[in-house]
Enzyme design. Structure first.
Site, PDB file in Angstrom:
ATOM      1  N   TYR A  69      -0.580  -1.206 -12.103  1.00 14.48           N
ATOM      2  CA  TYR A  69      -1.906  -1.135 -12.560  1.00 14.48           C
ATOM      3  C   TYR A  69      -2.322  -0.766 -13.772  1.00 14.48           C
ATOM      4  O   TYR A  69      -3.360  -0.214 -13.969  1.00 14.48           O
ATOM      5  CB  TYR A  69      -2.829  -1.014 -11.153  1.00 14.48           C
ATOM      6  CG  TYR A  69      -2.522  -1.448 -10.001  1.00 14.48           C
ATOM      7  CD1 TYR A  69      -2.619  -2.842  -9.619  1.00 14.48           C
ATOM      8  CD2 TYR A  69      -1.741  -0.885  -8.961  1.00 14.48           C
ATOM      9  CE1 TYR A  69      -2.369  -3.498  -8.630  1.00 14.48           C
ATOM     10  CE2 TYR A  69      -1.337  -1.473  -7.765  1.00 14.48           C
ATOM     11  CZ  TYR A  69      -1.665  -2.814  -7.702  1.00 14.48           C
ATOM     12  OH  TYR A  69      -1.274  -3.204  -6.583  1.00 14.48           O
ATOM     13  N   ARG A  82      -7.508   2.778 -14.693  1.00 15.45           N
ATOM     14  CA  ARG A  82      -7.373   3.340 -13.162  1.00 15.45           C
ATOM     15  C   ARG A  82      -8.287   4.480 -12.963  1.00 15.45           C
ATOM     16  O   ARG A  82      -9.308   4.445 -11.944  1.00 15.45           O
ATOM     17  CB  ARG A  82      -5.936   3.457 -12.873  1.00 15.45           C
ATOM     18  CG  ARG A  82      -5.102   2.497 -12.715  1.00 15.45           C
ATOM     19  CD  ARG A  82      -3.732   2.744 -11.957  1.00 15.45           C
ATOM     20  NE  ARG A  82      -4.095   3.089 -10.597  1.00 15.45           N
ATOM     21  CZ  ARG A  82      -4.051   4.358  -9.921  1.00 15.45           C
ATOM     22  NH1 ARG A  82      -3.623   5.339 -10.475  1.00 15.45           N
ATOM     23  NH2 ARG A  82      -4.219   4.326  -8.809  1.00 15.45           N
ATOM     24  N   GLU A 137       4.527  -5.961   1.642  1.00 11.36           N
ATOM     25  CA  GLU A 137       4.196  -6.301   0.304  1.00 11.36           C
ATOM     26  C   GLU A 137       3.993  -5.200  -0.765  1.00 11.36           C
ATOM     27  O   GLU A 137       2.878  -5.119  -1.230  1.00 11.36           O
ATOM     28  CB  GLU A 137       2.994  -7.021   0.451  1.00 11.36           C
ATOM     29  CG  GLU A 137       2.898  -8.377   1.271  1.00 11.36           C
ATOM     30  CD  GLU A 137       1.449  -8.699   1.717  1.00 11.36           C
ATOM     31  OE1 GLU A 137       0.275  -8.096   1.378  1.00 11.36           O
ATOM     32  OE2 GLU A 137       1.438  -9.616   2.478  1.00 11.36           O
ATOM     33  N   PRO A 138       4.921  -4.175  -1.008  1.00 12.65           N
ATOM     34  CA  PRO A 138       4.653  -3.071  -1.995  1.00 12.65           C
ATOM     35  C   PRO A 138       4.625  -3.483  -3.427  1.00 12.65           C
ATOM     36  O   PRO A 138       5.020  -4.368  -3.924  1.00 12.65           O
ATOM     37  CB  PRO A 138       5.889  -2.221  -1.682  1.00 12.65           C
ATOM     38  CG  PRO A 138       6.940  -3.168  -1.374  1.00 12.65           C
ATOM     39  CD  PRO A 138       6.261  -4.039  -0.403  1.00 12.65           C
ATOM     40  N   GLY A 172       0.824  -1.245   0.027  1.00 16.26           N
ATOM     41  CA  GLY A 172       0.083   0.028   0.090  1.00 16.26           C
ATOM     42  C   GLY A 172       0.877   1.311   0.036  1.00 16.26           C
ATOM     43  O   GLY A 172       0.246   2.353   0.095  1.00 16.26           O
ATOM     44  N   CYS A 223     -16.158   2.222 -26.661  1.00 17.44           N
ATOM     45  CA  CYS A 223     -17.487   2.980 -26.947  1.00 17.44           C
ATOM     46  C   CYS A 223     -18.375   2.964 -25.739  1.00 17.44           C
ATOM     47  O   CYS A 223     -19.290   2.145 -25.392  1.00 17.44           O
ATOM     48  CB  CYS A 223     -18.250   2.107 -28.004  1.00 17.44           C
ATOM     49  SG  CYS A 223     -18.079   2.607 -29.757  1.00 17.44           S
ATOM     50  N   GLU A 224     -17.975   3.914 -24.872  1.00 17.97           N
ATOM     51  CA  GLU A 224     -18.646   4.085 -23.385  1.00 17.97           C
ATOM     52  C   GLU A 224     -18.276   5.706 -23.047  1.00 17.97           C
ATOM     53  O   GLU A 224     -17.012   6.085 -23.170  1.00 17.97           O
ATOM     54  CB  GLU A 224     -18.075   3.008 -22.297  1.00 17.97           C
ATOM     55  CG  GLU A 224     -18.432   1.554 -22.572  1.00 17.97           C
ATOM     56  CD  GLU A 224     -18.557   0.766 -21.431  1.00 17.97           C
ATOM     57  OE1 GLU A 224     -18.592   1.250 -20.211  1.00 17.97           O
ATOM     58  OE2 GLU A 224     -18.361  -0.403 -21.505  1.00 17.97           O
TER      59      GLU A 224
END
Ligand SMILES: *Cc1c(COP(=O)(O)O)cnc(C)c1O
Length: 402
Positions: free
Chosen positions: A361, A300, A261-262, A219, A332-333
């Site tokens: 990510y 994201r 746990e980065p 985190g 297409c959104e």
């Protein structure tokens, strides 16, 4: 930014647009920041879900980090990158017995995060080694979807259930070797992480003697917004080590080791996403910059409302100079938005846009939605060379599973 206009233009010409570009030196630097910051006393393991590019994983392994996996697929890729079973920690969440067996057969330690999963593990592997993920009842993070501890998430075993954990451990003669937690993603202050670590250590010192390791989770944030202050690793390290020293005074196993746990902290800043502007328009008073970076390439903002700094790279004057604009993709959104209401300066068709801090990510969440092809990834190596480290999808690859 580690890529200028000329290089960006050349890279896009050679590898296509959009394109993920990574800097080897920044990636190595972030690994070293953590190793040095924690003085070898808290071992960082890379949370592979942030970026599973094989070449990047190899670099991270070379730097001496371990790795955390969340699926058999991640284990498979990590092993291909050279991680040994004992360097991989499987942090399961609602996984099948087959998945647990996949790990057990390979000698990879599994963390379970519910009494229900602990029971199943016991049935499959009586007498085996296991870790349990606790939820300390407090969380932290940049948005509700990534807060992974506290009263409103699916993760971890509620701290108060520790007697039940011990019962199941005894029932199946399991050996509880480690306890882990993860309070959420993207904190920029030491406080919440240290508090959560402290509460986990309290639970452990009173109830779980003889552990081999304790894992405080990931985190660690990076400054996505301009002017945001970096996480002060030395403050975090100092406060964590103080907390650990106090704990060790009372704990029976003085050789217990510590991990974290980065994911994002290691890979976000080394990644840049390049794309091309294909349209500039006004719709009912609002300016839009239309690019080839749809949310199939970088999701994201759509998922978390995340902020990424965006720069326009060009060598010529813009034709349709606009300032405040919403930067959108080609999916297409109407939710296909990369950045809302940004002052990005003059921009026009053919210009290159660069999305910063895209190394975590980004590609790992990319998809073929709308049958769009996932882009290539290249590495700007330490020796100045450029290496293609993942090919772009092809039309044919869209037909792979039929
Ligand atoms: C996602 C995750 C991490 C990494 O989170 P970052 O914000 O990328 O550091 C670590 N541990 C667990 C269990 C996770 O699910």
């Amino acid at each position: 930014m580690f890529v200028e206009f000329d290089t960006a233009q050349e890279l896009l010409k050679r590898y296509g647009s959009p394109l993920y570009v990574y800097s080897e030196s920044i990636l190595r630097q972030r690994c070293r920041d953590l190793l040095e910051g924690f003085q070898g006393r808290i071992k960082p393991s890379f949370s592979a879900k942030a970026n599973t590019n094989l070449s990047l994983l190899k670099i991270i392994r070379e730097e001496g980090l371990g790795a955390d996996a969340m699926s058999p697929g991640e284990i498979f890729v990590l092993q291909n990158a050279g991680f040994a079973p004992e360097e991989i920690f499987y942090i399961g969440n609602n996984v099948s017995c087959e998945e647990m067996s996949y790990c057990i057969e390979r000698g990879i330690l599994v963390s379970v995060d519910s009494l229900s999963q602990l029971e199943q593990f016991g049935r499959i592997s009586p007498g085996g080694k296991v870790a349990v993920r606790f939820n300390p009842g407090m969380g932290a993070g940049h948005c509700e979807k990534v807060i992974t501890a506290g009263h409103k998430t699916k993760f971890g075993v509620q701290s108060e259930f520790y007697p039940e954990v011990k019962k199941i451990i005894e029932k199946y003669d399991l050996k509880l070797v480690g306890i882990n937690q993860h309070i959420g993603s993207l904190f920029l202050e030491a406080e919440p992480y240290v508090n959560a670590a402290n509460s986990l250590l309290c639970l452990i010192s009173e109830n779980f003697p003889g552990l081999e390791f304790i894992d405080f989770g990931g985190g660690f944030g990076v400054p996505y917004k301009p002017g945001e202050k970096r996480l002060d690793l030395s403050e975090l390290s100092e406060r964590l080590l103080e907390t650990i020293d106090l704990f060790l005074e009372k704990y029976d196993n003085k050789d217990v080791h510590f991990k974290c746990e980065p994911g994002r902290y290691i890979s976000a800043e080394c990644g840049l996403l390049l794309g091309t502007v294909h349209a500039v328009k006004k719709n009912y008073g609002k300016n839009y910059v239309g690019t080839d970076i749809g949310f199939n390439v970088m999701m994201r903002h759509v998922l978390y409302d995340s902020y990424h700094e965006i720069e326009v790279l060009s060598d010529k004057k813009a034709v349709n100079g606009i300032n405040e604009a919403t930067i959108v993709g080609n999916i297409c959104e109407s939710g296909d938005i990369l950045a809302s209401d940004r002052d990005i300066g003059p921009v026009s068709e053919g210009h290159i846009i660069a999305v910063k801090n895209a190394g975590a990510y980004g590609y790992s969440m990319a998809s073929n939605y709308n049958c769009r092809l996932r882009p290539a990834e290249v590495l700007l190596a330490g020796d100045g060379s450029v290496r293609l480290i993942r090919k772009a999808d092809t039309m044919e690859s869209l037909m792979n599973n039929f």
